[in-house]
Write a protein that holds these residues in place. Sequence first.
Motif, mmCIF file in Angstrom:
data_model
loop_
_atom_site.group_PDB
_atom_site.id
_atom_site.type_symbol
_atom_site.label_atom_id
_atom_site.label_comp_id
_atom_site.label_asym_id
_atom_site.label_seq_id
_atom_site.Cartn_x
_atom_site.Cartn_y
_atom_site.Cartn_z
ATOM 1 N N CYS A 182 0.843 -1.203 0.000
ATOM 2 C CA CYS A 182 0.000 0.000 0.000
ATOM 3 C C CYS A 182 0.878 1.252 0.000
ATOM 4 C CB CYS A 182 -0.932 -0.020 1.201
ATOM 5 S SG CYS A 182 -2.033 -1.445 1.225
ATOM 6 N N ASP A 183 1.504 1.517 -1.141
ATOM 7 C CA ASP A 183 2.335 2.718 -1.273
ATOM 8 C C ASP A 183 1.466 3.885 -1.737
ATOM 9 O OD1 ASP A 183 1.809 2.057 -3.914
ATOM 10 O OD2 ASP A 183 3.846 1.390 -4.343
ATOM 11 N N ASP A 184 2.103 5.039 -1.976
ATOM 12 C CA ASP A 184 1.340 6.224 -2.350
ATOM 13 C C ASP A 184 0.569 6.018 -3.650
ATOM 14 O OD1 ASP A 184 2.187 7.558 -0.117
ATOM 15 O OD2 ASP A 184 3.826 8.629 -1.117
ATOM 16 N N ALA A 185 1.174 5.308 -4.600
ATOM 17 C CA ALA A 185 0.499 5.058 -5.873
ATOM 18 C C ALA A 185 -0.761 4.219 -5.670
ATOM 19 C CB ALA A 185 1.455 4.363 -6.838
ATOM 20 N N TYR A 186 -0.676 3.259 -4.747
ATOM 21 C CA TYR A 186 -1.845 2.423 -4.458
ATOM 22 C C TYR A 186 -2.999 3.270 -3.939
ATOM 23 C CZ TYR A 186 -4.829 -0.736 -1.735
ATOM 24 O OH TYR A 186 -5.908 -1.396 -1.192
ATOM 25 N N TRP A 187 -2.705 4.124 -2.948
ATOM 26 C CA TRP A 187 -3.762 4.937 -2.353
ATOM 27 C C TRP A 187 -4.266 5.998 -3.321
ATOM 28 C CZ3 TRP A 187 -6.274 2.873 1.289
ATOM 29 C CH2 TRP A 187 -5.639 2.068 2.252
ATOM 30 N N GLN A 188 -3.383 6.524 -4.137
ATOM 31 C CA GLN A 188 -3.810 7.499 -5.133
ATOM 32 C C GLN A 188 -4.853 6.889 -6.069
ATOM 33 O OE1 GLN A 188 -2.941 10.746 -5.419
ATOM 34 N NE2 GLN A 188 -4.259 11.015 -7.216
ATOM 35 N N LYS A 189 -4.605 5.666 -6.472
ATOM 36 C CA LYS A 189 -5.532 4.992 -7.382
ATOM 37 C C LYS A 189 -6.819 4.599 -6.674
ATOM 38 C CE LYS A 189 -5.787 1.092 -10.621
ATOM 39 N NZ LYS A 189 -5.044 -0.053 -11.207
ATOM 40 N N LEU A 190 -6.704 4.191 -5.409
ATOM 41 C CA LEU A 190 -7.879 3.686 -4.694
ATOM 42 C C LEU A 190 -8.820 4.802 -4.248
ATOM 43 C CD1 LEU A 190 -9.245 1.107 -3.577
ATOM 44 C CD2 LEU A 190 -8.040 1.530 -1.430
ATOM 45 N N CYS A 191 -8.244 5.866 -3.656
ATOM 46 C CA CYS A 191 -9.135 6.883 -3.080
ATOM 47 C C CYS A 191 -8.575 8.300 -3.132
ATOM 48 C CB CYS A 191 -9.478 6.521 -1.640
ATOM 49 S SG CYS A 191 -8.048 6.324 -0.555
ATOM 50 N N GLY A 192 -7.508 8.517 -3.902
ATOM 51 C CA GLY A 192 -6.998 9.868 -4.071
ATOM 52 C C GLY A 192 -5.798 10.191 -3.218
ATOM 53 N N LYS A 193 -5.766 9.686 -1.974
ATOM 54 C CA LYS A 193 -4.605 9.889 -1.110
ATOM 55 C C LYS A 193 -4.663 8.897 0.045
ATOM 56 C CE LYS A 193 -6.582 13.465 1.896
ATOM 57 N NZ LYS A 193 -6.376 14.814 2.488
ATOM 58 N N PRO A 212 -5.209 7.521 3.521
ATOM 59 C CA PRO A 212 -5.909 7.948 4.738
ATOM 60 C C PRO A 212 -4.947 8.056 5.915
ATOM 61 C CG PRO A 212 -7.129 6.221 3.614
ATOM 62 C CD PRO A 212 -5.785 6.302 2.951
ATOM 63 N N GLN A 213 -5.113 9.067 6.718
ATOM 64 C CA GLN A 213 -4.194 9.302 7.826
ATOM 65 C C GLN A 213 -4.331 8.239 8.914
ATOM 66 O OE1 GLN A 213 -4.564 13.195 9.569
ATOM 67 N NE2 GLN A 213 -2.852 12.907 10.969
ATOM 68 N N LYS A 214 -5.548 7.836 9.241
ATOM 69 C CA LYS A 214 -5.773 6.880 10.323
ATOM 70 C C LYS A 214 -5.646 5.449 9.803
ATOM 71 C CE LYS A 214 -8.792 9.681 13.253
ATOM 72 N NZ LYS A 214 -10.107 9.715 13.970
ATOM 73 N N HIS A 215 -4.908 4.632 10.551
ATOM 74 C CA HIS A 215 -4.731 3.260 10.093
ATOM 75 C C HIS A 215 -6.040 2.476 10.149
ATOM 76 C CE1 HIS A 215 -4.182 2.444 14.484
ATOM 77 N NE2 HIS A 215 -4.662 1.271 14.182
ATOM 78 N N GLN A 216 -6.972 2.887 11.033
ATOM 79 C CA GLN A 216 -8.264 2.210 11.080
ATOM 80 C C GLN A 216 -9.030 2.394 9.773
ATOM 81 O OE1 GLN A 216 -7.201 4.407 13.404
ATOM 82 N NE2 GLN A 216 -7.273 3.427 15.428
ATOM 83 N N VAL A 217 -8.903 3.575 9.175
ATOM 84 C CA VAL A 217 -9.568 3.836 7.891
ATOM 85 C C VAL A 217 -8.905 3.023 6.784
ATOM 86 C CG1 VAL A 217 -10.144 5.612 6.183
ATOM 87 C CG2 VAL A 217 -10.290 6.133 8.637
ATOM 88 N N ARG A 218 -7.579 2.946 6.823
ATOM 89 C CA ARG A 218 -6.876 2.144 5.823
ATOM 90 C C ARG A 218 -7.289 0.675 5.928
ATOM 91 N NH1 ARG A 218 -2.609 5.323 7.897
ATOM 92 N NH2 ARG A 218 -1.437 3.531 8.721
ATOM 93 N N GLN A 219 -7.409 0.179 7.162
ATOM 94 C CA GLN A 219 -7.835 -1.205 7.356
ATOM 95 C C GLN A 219 -9.224 -1.440 6.764
ATOM 96 O OE1 GLN A 219 -7.230 -1.170 11.689
ATOM 97 N NE2 GLN A 219 -5.916 -2.959 11.443
ATOM 98 N N SER A 220 -10.133 -0.543 7.058
ATOM 99 C CA SER A 220 -11.505 -0.705 6.581
ATOM 100 C C SER A 220 -11.586 -0.653 5.062
ATOM 101 C CB SER A 220 -12.396 0.378 7.200
ATOM 102 O OG SER A 220 -13.723 0.263 6.754
ATOM 103 N N GLN A 221 -10.860 0.268 4.452
ATOM 104 C CA GLN A 221 -10.908 0.381 2.993
ATOM 105 C C GLN A 221 -10.308 -0.862 2.333
ATOM 106 O OE1 GLN A 221 -10.089 3.942 0.954
ATOM 107 N NE2 GLN A 221 -10.996 5.270 2.478
ATOM 108 N N LYS A 234 -2.785 6.727 18.882
ATOM 109 C CA LYS A 234 -3.521 6.419 17.658
ATOM 110 C C LYS A 234 -4.240 5.075 17.673
ATOM 111 C CE LYS A 234 -0.271 9.047 14.765
ATOM 112 N NZ LYS A 234 0.632 8.985 13.584
ATOM 113 N N GLY A 235 -3.929 4.238 18.646
ATOM 114 C CA GLY A 235 -4.438 2.873 18.613
ATOM 115 C C GLY A 235 -5.524 2.595 19.633
ATOM 116 N N SER A 236 -5.435 1.433 20.270
ATOM 117 C CA SER A 236 -6.529 0.940 21.098
ATOM 118 C C SER A 236 -6.667 1.638 22.446
ATOM 119 C CB SER A 236 -6.365 -0.565 21.315
ATOM 120 O OG SER A 236 -5.073 -0.883 21.780
ATOM 121 N N TYR A 237 -5.732 2.547 22.783
ATOM 122 C CA TYR A 237 -5.863 3.323 24.017
ATOM 123 C C TYR A 237 -6.089 4.815 23.717
ATOM 124 C CZ TYR A 237 -3.014 -0.735 25.536
ATOM 125 O OH TYR A 237 -2.495 -1.991 25.736
ATOM 126 N N ARG A 238 -6.452 5.164 22.501
ATOM 127 C CA ARG A 238 -6.555 6.576 22.105
ATOM 128 C C ARG A 238 -7.706 7.281 22.832
ATOM 129 N NH1 ARG A 238 -8.713 3.494 18.029
ATOM 130 N NH2 ARG A 238 -10.708 4.214 17.135
#
Length: 314
Positions: free
Chosen positions: A61-72, A74-83, A234-238
Amino acid sequence: MTTTTKWGLVATILAPADEIRRFAAYHLEAGAHRLYLFLDAENPEAFDSLKAHPKIRVVTCDDAYWQKLCGKRPQKHQVRQSQNATRAYNRADDVDWLIHMDVDEFLVAERPVGEVLAALPAAQKIARIRPMEALAGDATAFKSFIPNGPQRAQIVSELYPTYGEYVKGGFLSHLAGKVFVRTGMADVRLQIHNVFQNDAMIEGPEQQPGIDLAHLHAKSWPDWLAAYRYRLEKGSYRSDLAPNRPRDRGGLSMHELFAMIESEGGEEGLRAFFDEVCADSPDLRSALDAHGLLRRVDLNLDAILPRHFPDATP
């Protein structure tokens, strides 16, 4: 004749190569038909060995991957996991069930996972797999999930007299577990602990008997401390996660609890907390066993690894 079904898993992973391979090998051994693994950062060593396996689909999941998938990215890893999980679901045309998991989680079943899933009613869309959390030691002792009810708080307070009232269910990490979802449905979105269809959460039984989620959340004191700051920020104790019970009844979030412990006792305070709640001590094993909450499971990761990745070092 025993009926079985094909299942797979999806994970977005940031971990050393051998840790990723152990996770993959374990679930291949457990009968997974397909693994969809998304590497959250470049990891050529892991990528090459994973890609060579016929049952694994791996993506960096490099920058090119995210650019193609959703434009940029996602900052939060939870969002990246869900997508990534949702993307895998939409492509999972060769499995009947799919589950999203993390690299420190392992399915433990009394019989083949596919047999358990095959026995479920045709109308059942999800199967929730509740966690058991490892004691910090040799990863063979686990504290079992305590179903919600009037006895849970009392049992947890007896097990952890100092911090039990602040630690929901006696677990440092999630109690919600992870969810198998039937494939082939339209407009489905996977999140970390739930699945949605047309933006409505898919309901189902609260726990699937016969399968547990072994969670190695705290492998040792150094391991836990190394991950602590990230989890706190950022994780499970945020800070945005809910308290263990309503605030008007004295509830604190894990973020607030750890802030209190650090302000009063610093790292020594954290170590005292860890020793009571996480450490694999004879006293805690005995206390859990007395309540019927001690599970002994050997994941056997080092032995399984070379069966699926012969070139890997255990």
